[in-house]
Design a protein around this motif. Structure first.
Motif, PDB file in Angstrom:
ATOM      1  N   ALA A  18       6.726   1.452  13.153  1.00  0.00           N
ATOM      2  CA  ALA A  18       5.297   1.389  13.478  1.00  0.00           C
ATOM      3  C   ALA A  18       4.718   2.782  13.694  1.00  0.00           C
ATOM      4  N   ALA A  19       5.512   3.690  14.265  1.00  0.00           N
ATOM      5  CA  ALA A  19       5.030   5.044  14.534  1.00  0.00           C
ATOM      6  C   ALA A  19       4.802   5.824  13.246  1.00  0.00           C
ATOM      7  N   GLU A  20       5.570   5.514  12.205  1.00  0.00           N
ATOM      8  CA  GLU A  20       5.376   6.195  10.918  1.00  0.00           C
ATOM      9  C   GLU A  20       3.956   5.982  10.396  1.00  0.00           C
ATOM     10  N   GLY A  21       3.430   4.791  10.605  1.00  0.00           N
ATOM     11  CA  GLY A  21       2.078   4.486  10.151  1.00  0.00           C
ATOM     12  C   GLY A  21       1.041   4.623  11.251  1.00  0.00           C
ATOM     13  N   ASN A  22       1.429   5.185  12.388  1.00  0.00           N
ATOM     14  CA  ASN A  22       0.511   5.369  13.522  1.00  0.00           C
ATOM     15  C   ASN A  22      -0.093   4.037  13.976  1.00  0.00           C
ATOM     16  N   ARG A  23       0.750   2.996  14.052  1.00  0.00           N
ATOM     17  CA  ARG A  23       0.287   1.653  14.398  1.00  0.00           C
ATOM     18  C   ARG A  23       1.038   1.081  15.603  1.00  0.00           C
ATOM     19  N   THR A  24       1.505   1.935  16.496  1.00  0.00           N
ATOM     20  CA  THR A  24       2.332   1.455  17.605  1.00  0.00           C
ATOM     21  C   THR A  24       1.576   0.492  18.523  1.00  0.00           C
ATOM     22  N   ARG A 107       6.080   6.913  24.819  1.00  0.00           N
ATOM     23  CA  ARG A 107       5.773   7.805  23.699  1.00  0.00           C
ATOM     24  C   ARG A 107       4.322   8.277  23.744  1.00  0.00           C
ATOM     25  N   ALA A 108       3.429   7.413  24.233  1.00  0.00           N
ATOM     26  CA  ALA A 108       2.001   7.743  24.297  1.00  0.00           C
ATOM     27  C   ALA A 108       1.631   8.438  25.604  1.00  0.00           C
ATOM     28  N   GLY A 109       2.583   8.605  26.531  1.00  0.00           N
ATOM     29  CA  GLY A 109       2.292   9.247  27.805  1.00  0.00           C
ATOM     30  C   GLY A 109       1.567   8.336  28.778  1.00  0.00           C
ATOM     31  N   ARG A 110       1.731   7.039  28.597  1.00  0.00           N
ATOM     32  CA  ARG A 110       1.101   6.058  29.483  1.00  0.00           C
ATOM     33  C   ARG A 110       2.117   5.520  30.464  1.00  0.00           C
TER      34      ARG A 110
END
Length: 181
Positions: A18-24, A107-110
């Motif tokens: 999902a991260a490859e397509g920026n769709r996490t 990964r998003a810092g949340r």
């Protein structure tokens, strides 16, 4: 007993794709929605987890549920669910969804938190509390609210492993202990 390391491997693999397509975040929403549908429907859960049903039958059910999602399923999610059906691992779905969300947040810092109050908080109060917690933790905080009349007044917030307790119940308990000593 569910093996968490297996669920972690699947969650990490889904996250990487999902991260490859920026769709996490999209995949997280859809994965949580799918897991919630399965969790809240005993009949659906029985079909997906019962070995009496064939893989083909379970695949058809998974495809039908994916079609029923409000937004079209992301290919990363649909492929992962097909793989879980093929490998007979759908029992790990709740853990995979939870671990995926935690990994995506990291990964998003949340960081996720929960605020408990005696009465429902206004949106402004939640926003103010969220901003204060972001300053304290130096991270983006995503809050869930919960109402518990037992707190009597005030609010408590659990963010990560830290509890910020400003409830009247705790203050009264602390006062009672001080008066006893």
């Amino acid at each position: 007993m569910v093996n968490v390391s297996i669920a972690r491997r699947y969650a990490r693999a889904i996250l990487d794709v999902a991260a490859e397509g920026n769709r996490t975040d999209l995949v997280a929403e859809q994965l949580n929605a799918f897991a919630a549908v399965v969790e809240h429907s005993p009949e659906l859960s029985d079909v997906l987890l019962n070995p009496a049903y064939s893989r083909a039958q379970r695949s058809l059910v998974v495809e039908s549920v994916l079609q029923a999602l409000p937004t079209p399923a992301d290919p990363a999610l649909s492929n992962a669910l097909r793989l879980l059906v093929d490998r007979n691992r759908l029992g790990y779905l709740p853990d995979i969804a939870r671990l995926y969300r935690d990994m995506a947040d990291a990964r998003a810092g949340r960081v996720r938190g929960q605020v408990t109050s005696a009465v429902p908080l206004s949106p402004d109060a939640v926003t103010h509390l969220q901003q204060s917690l972001q300053q304290l933790t130096q991270r983006n905080v995503v809050l869930e609210t919960r109402v518990d009349p037992a707190v009597l007044g005030g609010a408590s917030a659990q963010v990560g492993g830290t509890l910020y307790d400003g409830t009247l119940r705790t203050q009264l308990e602390q006062l009672r202990r001080e008066l006893k000593s």
